[in-house]
Design a protein around this motif. Structure first.
Motif, PDB file in Angstrom:
ATOM      1  N   LEU A   9       0.853  -1.181   0.000  1.00 28.14           N
ATOM      2  CA  LEU A   9       0.000   0.000   0.000  1.00 28.14           C
ATOM      3  C   LEU A   9       0.890   1.233   0.000  1.00 28.14           C
ATOM      4  O   LEU A   9       1.663   1.443   0.927  1.00 28.14           O
ATOM      5  CB  LEU A   9      -0.906   0.017   1.235  1.00 28.14           C
ATOM      6  N   ASP A  10       0.790   1.999  -1.035  1.00 30.81           N
ATOM      7  CA  ASP A  10       1.574   3.226  -1.052  1.00 30.81           C
ATOM      8  C   ASP A  10       0.677   4.404  -0.717  1.00 30.81           C
ATOM      9  O   ASP A  10      -0.547   4.350  -0.841  1.00 30.81           O
ATOM     10  CB  ASP A  10       2.260   3.416  -2.405  1.00 30.81           C
ATOM     11  N   THR A  11       1.299   5.463  -0.282  1.00 33.03           N
ATOM     12  CA  THR A  11       0.566   6.626   0.210  1.00 33.03           C
ATOM     13  C   THR A  11      -0.287   7.257  -0.882  1.00 33.03           C
ATOM     14  O   THR A  11      -1.433   7.640  -0.630  1.00 33.03           O
ATOM     15  CB  THR A  11       1.565   7.663   0.756  1.00 33.03           C
ATOM     16  N   PHE A  12       0.246   7.347  -2.103  1.00 22.92           N
ATOM     17  CA  PHE A  12      -0.498   7.997  -3.166  1.00 22.92           C
ATOM     18  C   PHE A  12      -1.791   7.259  -3.491  1.00 22.92           C
ATOM     19  O   PHE A  12      -2.835   7.887  -3.689  1.00 22.92           O
ATOM     20  CB  PHE A  12       0.351   8.121  -4.434  1.00 22.92           C
ATOM     21  N   SER A  13      -1.757   5.946  -3.542  1.00 25.56           N
ATOM     22  CA  SER A  13      -2.975   5.210  -3.871  1.00 25.56           C
ATOM     23  C   SER A  13      -4.020   5.339  -2.764  1.00 25.56           C
ATOM     24  O   SER A  13      -5.214   5.419  -3.045  1.00 25.56           O
ATOM     25  CB  SER A  13      -2.666   3.737  -4.138  1.00 25.56           C
ATOM     26  N   ILE A  14      -3.579   5.377  -1.514  1.00 29.32           N
ATOM     27  CA  ILE A  14      -4.523   5.566  -0.412  1.00 29.32           C
ATOM     28  C   ILE A  14      -5.167   6.940  -0.491  1.00 29.32           C
ATOM     29  O   ILE A  14      -6.392   7.078  -0.345  1.00 29.32           O
ATOM     30  CB  ILE A  14      -3.818   5.355   0.939  1.00 29.32           C
ATOM     31  N   SER A  16      -5.425   8.862  -3.156  1.00 32.59           N
ATOM     32  CA  SER A  16      -6.238   8.931  -4.364  1.00 32.59           C
ATOM     33  C   SER A  16      -7.574   8.230  -4.163  1.00 32.59           C
ATOM     34  O   SER A  16      -8.628   8.746  -4.555  1.00 32.59           O
ATOM     35  CB  SER A  16      -5.481   8.305  -5.529  1.00 32.59           C
ATOM     36  N   ASN A  17      -7.544   7.053  -3.550  1.00 29.01           N
ATOM     37  CA  ASN A  17      -8.788   6.330  -3.298  1.00 29.01           C
ATOM     38  C   ASN A  17      -9.698   7.089  -2.347  1.00 29.01           C
ATOM     39  O   ASN A  17     -10.919   7.103  -2.531  1.00 29.01           O
ATOM     40  CB  ASN A  17      -8.494   4.931  -2.745  1.00 29.01           C
ATOM     41  N   TRP A  20     -11.467   9.737  -4.373  1.00 32.18           N
ATOM     42  CA  TRP A  20     -12.584   9.211  -5.159  1.00 32.18           C
ATOM     43  C   TRP A  20     -13.773   8.884  -4.268  1.00 32.18           C
ATOM     44  O   TRP A  20     -14.922   9.088  -4.657  1.00 32.18           O
ATOM     45  CB  TRP A  20     -12.162   7.988  -5.955  1.00 32.18           C
ATOM     46  N   SER A  49       2.370  15.253  -5.810  1.00 31.25           N
ATOM     47  CA  SER A  49       2.898  14.223  -6.701  1.00 31.25           C
ATOM     48  C   SER A  49       3.863  14.803  -7.736  1.00 31.25           C
ATOM     49  O   SER A  49       4.870  14.167  -8.065  1.00 31.25           O
ATOM     50  CB  SER A  49       1.763  13.470  -7.386  1.00 31.25           C
TER      51      SER A  49
END
Length: 71
Positions: A9-14, A16-17, A20, A49
């Protein structure tokens, strides 16, 4: 044979999710957060980013010697 699944789990995906999820919840009228606040969240995420991408590129060039080959 073992089947290992690595979950990363990377910070950006968390982040970003979660952005959304905020948008979907705002469309469904579950939350009453103003659209301007949600757009500021996305703008902040984009800014972070881009800064991290530029920093990673500079560090990549720096560690390779700036593209100059020393004989």
């Amino acid at each position: 044979m073992k089947n290992k699944e690595n979950v990363a789990l990377d910070t950006f995906s968390i982040l970003s999710n979660s952005g959304w999820i905020m948008v979907i919840m705002r469309i469904a009228n579950i939350i009453s957060t103003p659209w301007q606040a949600i757009m500021k969240y996305w703008l902040c995420l984009l800014t972070v980013s881009v800064i991290l991408g530029i920093t990673a590129a500079i560090i990549g060039l720096w560690t390779k010697g700036g593209g100059h080959k020393v004989d």
